[in-house]
Design a protein around this motif. Structure first.
Motif, PDB file in Angstrom:
ATOM      1  N   ALA A 143       0.813  -1.208   0.000  1.00 36.03           N
ATOM      2  CA  ALA A 143       0.000   0.000   0.000  1.00 36.03           C
ATOM      3  C   ALA A 143       0.849   1.262   0.000  1.00 36.03           C
ATOM      4  CB  ALA A 143      -0.926   0.004   1.216  1.00 36.03           C
ATOM      5  N   ALA A 144       2.100   1.151   0.478  1.00 35.16           N
ATOM      6  CA  ALA A 144       2.978   2.319   0.571  1.00 35.16           C
ATOM      7  C   ALA A 144       3.910   2.456  -0.621  1.00 35.16           C
ATOM      8  CB  ALA A 144       3.809   2.236   1.853  1.00 35.16           C
ATOM      9  N   ILE A 145       3.858   1.516  -1.566  1.00 38.09           N
ATOM     10  CA  ILE A 145       4.764   1.523  -2.717  1.00 38.09           C
ATOM     11  C   ILE A 145       3.941   1.637  -3.996  1.00 38.09           C
ATOM     12  CG2 ILE A 145       6.481   0.179  -3.996  1.00 38.09           C
ATOM     13  CD1 ILE A 145       7.278  -1.138  -1.356  1.00 38.09           C
ATOM     14  N   LEU A 146       4.363   2.508  -4.885  1.00 41.01           N
ATOM     15  CA  LEU A 146       3.666   2.635  -6.167  1.00 41.01           C
ATOM     16  C   LEU A 146       3.799   1.344  -6.964  1.00 41.01           C
ATOM     17  CD1 LEU A 146       4.752   6.222  -7.304  1.00 41.01           C
ATOM     18  CD2 LEU A 146       2.484   5.503  -6.526  1.00 41.01           C
ATOM     19  N   PRO A 147       2.720   0.875  -7.587  1.00 41.96           N
ATOM     20  CA  PRO A 147       2.800  -0.366  -8.373  1.00 41.96           C
ATOM     21  C   PRO A 147       3.797  -0.290  -9.524  1.00 41.96           C
ATOM     22  CG  PRO A 147       0.507   0.237  -7.945  1.00 41.96           C
ATOM     23  CD  PRO A 147       1.348   1.397  -7.496  1.00 41.96           C
ATOM     24  N   SER A 148       4.142   0.928  -9.944  1.00 40.77           N
ATOM     25  CA  SER A 148       5.092   1.090 -11.048  1.00 40.77           C
ATOM     26  C   SER A 148       6.539   1.167 -10.591  1.00 40.77           C
ATOM     27  CB  SER A 148       4.759   2.362 -11.830  1.00 40.77           C
ATOM     28  OG  SER A 148       4.823   3.500 -10.974  1.00 40.77           O
ATOM     29  N   ASN A 149       6.771   1.223  -9.288  1.00 35.99           N
ATOM     30  CA  ASN A 149       8.128   1.411  -8.764  1.00 35.99           C
ATOM     31  C   ASN A 149       8.822   0.059  -8.630  1.00 35.99           C
ATOM     32  OD1 ASN A 149      10.474   2.095  -7.378  1.00 35.99           O
ATOM     33  ND2 ASN A 149       9.464   3.603  -6.085  1.00 35.99           N
ATOM     34  N   GLY A 150       9.306  -0.451  -9.765  1.00 37.61           N
ATOM     35  CA  GLY A 150       9.895  -1.782  -9.780  1.00 37.61           C
ATOM     36  C   GLY A 150      11.082  -1.935  -8.859  1.00 37.61           C
ATOM     37  N   ARG A 151      11.918  -0.903  -8.781  1.00 39.30           N
ATOM     38  CA  ARG A 151      13.108  -0.993  -7.933  1.00 39.30           C
ATOM     39  C   ARG A 151      12.727  -1.180  -6.465  1.00 39.30           C
ATOM     40  NH1 ARG A 151      17.160   4.041  -7.015  1.00 39.30           N
ATOM     41  NH2 ARG A 151      18.757   3.013  -5.781  1.00 39.30           N
ATOM     42  N   ARG A 152      11.728  -0.428  -6.002  1.00 44.79           N
ATOM     43  CA  ARG A 152      11.314  -0.532  -4.598  1.00 44.79           C
ATOM     44  C   ARG A 152      10.607  -1.860  -4.340  1.00 44.79           C
ATOM     45  NH1 ARG A 152       9.038   3.092  -0.652  1.00 44.79           N
ATOM     46  NH2 ARG A 152       9.921   2.320   1.298  1.00 44.79           N
ATOM     47  N   ILE A 153       9.831  -2.333  -5.303  1.00 40.65           N
ATOM     48  CA  ILE A 153       9.145  -3.623  -5.140  1.00 40.65           C
ATOM     49  C   ILE A 153      10.172  -4.744  -5.012  1.00 40.65           C
ATOM     50  CG2 ILE A 153       7.627  -5.287  -6.263  1.00 40.65           C
ATOM     51  CD1 ILE A 153       6.277  -2.823  -7.645  1.00 40.65           C
ATOM     52  N   VAL A 154      11.192  -4.698  -5.862  1.00 41.95           N
ATOM     53  CA  VAL A 154      12.249  -5.712  -5.796  1.00 41.95           C
ATOM     54  C   VAL A 154      12.923  -5.693  -4.433  1.00 41.95           C
ATOM     55  CG1 VAL A 154      14.581  -6.238  -6.644  1.00 41.95           C
ATOM     56  CG2 VAL A 154      12.713  -5.905  -8.261  1.00 41.95           C
ATOM     57  N   ARG A 155      13.209  -4.491  -3.933  1.00 40.56           N
ATOM     58  CA  ARG A 155      13.868  -4.393  -2.629  1.00 40.56           C
ATOM     59  C   ARG A 155      12.982  -4.964  -1.516  1.00 40.56           C
ATOM     60  NH1 ARG A 155      17.779  -5.171   0.764  1.00 40.56           N
ATOM     61  NH2 ARG A 155      17.927  -3.649   2.460  1.00 40.56           N
ATOM     62  N   ALA A 156      11.681  -4.672  -1.577  1.00 38.01           N
ATOM     63  CA  ALA A 156      10.772  -5.184  -0.554  1.00 38.01           C
ATOM     64  C   ALA A 156      10.742  -6.707  -0.566  1.00 38.01           C
ATOM     65  CB  ALA A 156       9.375  -4.613  -0.774  1.00 38.01           C
ATOM     66  N   LEU A 157      10.641  -7.291  -1.748  1.00 33.72           N
ATOM     67  CA  LEU A 157      10.597  -8.748  -1.850  1.00 33.72           C
ATOM     68  C   LEU A 157      11.924  -9.366  -1.418  1.00 33.72           C
ATOM     69  CD1 LEU A 157       8.655  -9.112  -5.207  1.00 33.72           C
ATOM     70  CD2 LEU A 157       7.812  -9.688  -2.923  1.00 33.72           C
ATOM     71  N   GLU A 158      13.027  -8.693  -1.736  1.00 31.01           N
ATOM     72  CA  GLU A 158      14.338  -9.186  -1.313  1.00 31.01           C
ATOM     73  C   GLU A 158      14.436  -9.239   0.210  1.00 31.01           C
ATOM     74  OE1 GLU A 158      19.079  -7.988  -1.776  1.00 31.01           O
ATOM     75  OE2 GLU A 158      17.507  -6.465  -2.013  1.00 31.01           O
ATOM     76  N   VAL A 159      13.986  -8.183   0.876  1.00 29.17           N
ATOM     77  CA  VAL A 159      14.055  -8.129   2.340  1.00 29.17           C
ATOM     78  C   VAL A 159      13.174  -9.205   2.960  1.00 29.17           C
ATOM     79  CG1 VAL A 159      13.452  -6.742   4.368  1.00 29.17           C
ATOM     80  CG2 VAL A 159      14.697  -5.704   2.465  1.00 29.17           C
ATOM     81  N   ILE A 160      11.982  -9.384   2.403  1.00 26.75           N
ATOM     82  CA  ILE A 160      11.070 -10.408   2.936  1.00 26.75           C
ATOM     83  C   ILE A 160      11.695 -11.792   2.829  1.00 26.75           C
ATOM     84  CG2 ILE A 160       8.866 -11.566   2.541  1.00 26.75           C
ATOM     85  CD1 ILE A 160       7.780  -8.785   1.643  1.00 26.75           C
ATOM     86  N   GLU A 161      12.256 -12.094   1.651  1.00 29.85           N
ATOM     87  CA  GLU A 161      12.857 -13.417   1.460  1.00 29.85           C
ATOM     88  C   GLU A 161      14.109 -13.597   2.311  1.00 29.85           C
ATOM     89  OE1 GLU A 161      14.551 -16.205  -2.212  1.00 29.85           O
ATOM     90  OE2 GLU A 161      13.247 -14.479  -2.622  1.00 29.85           O
ATOM     91  N   LEU A 162      14.893 -12.535   2.445  1.00 30.38           N
ATOM     92  CA  LEU A 162      16.155 -12.625   3.169  1.00 30.38           C
ATOM     93  C   LEU A 162      15.953 -12.719   4.672  1.00 30.38           C
ATOM     94  CD1 LEU A 162      19.277 -12.469   2.960  1.00 30.38           C
ATOM     95  CD2 LEU A 162      19.063  -9.980   3.077  1.00 30.38           C
ATOM     96  N   SER A 163      15.003 -11.926   5.188  1.00 31.12           N
ATOM     97  CA  SER A 163      14.841 -11.826   6.642  1.00 31.12           C
ATOM     98  C   SER A 163      13.715 -12.685   7.203  1.00 31.12           C
ATOM     99  CB  SER A 163      14.584 -10.367   7.027  1.00 31.12           C
ATOM    100  OG  SER A 163      13.313  -9.937   6.558  1.00 31.12           O
ATOM    101  N   GLY A 164      12.771 -13.061   6.343  1.00 30.33           N
ATOM    102  CA  GLY A 164      11.608 -13.780   6.833  1.00 30.33           C
ATOM    103  C   GLY A 164      10.626 -12.899   7.569  1.00 30.33           C
TER     104      GLY A 164
END
Length: 296
Positions: A143-164
């Motif tokens: 909800a806090a990230i624009l659907p078009s902001n691919g760089r931020r989406i990638v970072r969010a998914l990376e953190v989720i996968e890395l940290s759990g």
């Protein structure tokens, strides 16, 4: 000292430092770079008026900027100044960098393999599928990230996968590490638009194209962060033959105006910021009074 670009933050920070016995700590992510002077409106030594400035010209243009590293560099400077009885004045329009110093923000690490896989998927399919994945894993972050902001989406998914953990657990909060007085400069939008256009024209007259040409010889185009800086990215496209010089200038004005709106939106969300009119005849006195009132 916060607010949009071209509002007058740097000059007011110097005035406050002179009045309060302070030193300025730079929080403009593009002023970290050596040689990026004209396009970032970096103050000259004469304009600093003897006030010490910290965290200017610390990185080469080929080095990616890191808010986590900035946090590690800035906090010891603030602690030392406070310990010496000197008023630290954090000045800049890079909102996340300001919050990284003042607030309790953590910055999870990175994983090159996870990042490469997600970036490859972004390149192959665009941001939409990744955004849907993020919505399923962390609706608050989505909800806090624009659907078009691919760089931020990638970072969010990376953190989720890395940290759990949810990415939203690491997003900016208002849990302060330092007591601070935050002053924003309020400039009406039409006035700010004109100030931005005037600033860009002055940058061109002062030799921005020549500055970018010299930095290009030092690897500017390879710098993941510096090459995207306002003005520099546009001039690089002119130097490559993609745009005319007039196009580069006009695109710099347009991009800077868009950026100023995002800056203002970011800082307006923070209830701790006191907004002062940029053109108040007693602006310095108003700012000093605010600092002293809150300090007492």
């Amino acid at each position: 000292m916060v607010g949009p670009t071209a509002a007058g933050k740097s000059d007011l920070a110097v005035e406050l430092a002179l009045r309060l016995g302070g030193e300025v700590v730079n929080a403009d992510s593009m002023q970290f770079y050596r040689g990026m002077d004209i396009g970032t409106a970096k103050l000259s030594p004469a304009e600093m008026r003897g006030v010490p400035h910290h965290l200017l010209d610390i990185w080469d243009v080929t080095r990616p900027a890191s808010v986590a590293e900035f946090q590690r560099l800035a906090r010891p400077i603030l602690d030392r100044l406070l310990g010496e009885g000197v008023v630290p004045i954090l000045a800049g329009g890079s909102g996340l960098y300001v919050r990284a110093v003042l607030d309790d923000l953590e910055f999870p690490g990175t994983d090159p393999e996870i990042r490469a896989r997600l970036e490859a998927e972004l390149e192959r399919s665009g941001p939409a599928p990744l955004y849907e994945q993020l919505r399923g894993l962390d609706p608050t972050a989505a909800a806090a990230i624009l659907p078009s902001n691919g760089r931020r989406i990638v970072r969010a998914l990376e953190v989720i996968e890395l940290s759990g953990r949810p990415f939203s657990a690491t997003m900016p909060s208002y849990d302060a590490v330092y007591d601070s007085v935050q002053i924003g400069l309020d400039v009406p939008r039409p006035v700010l638009d004109e100030r931005i256009a005037l600033r860009v024209h002055r940058m061109w007259e002062s030799g921005l194209v020549e500055e970018v040409r010299a930095l290009a010889a030092r690897g500017l185009a390879e710098g993941r962060t510096a090459s995207r800086a306002l003005g520099y990215a546009q001039v690089l496209r002119f130097l490559s033959g993609e745009w005319t010089e007039e196009q580069a200038m006009e695109e710099t004005i347009r991009a800077t105006r868009r950026f100023a709106r995002r800056q203002e939106s970011w800082f307006r969300r923070d209830p701790r910021v006191t907004w002062l009119p940029y053109d108040a005849p007693d602006l310095v006195e108003l700012a000093v009074d605010r600092v002293r009132t809150c300090g007492s």
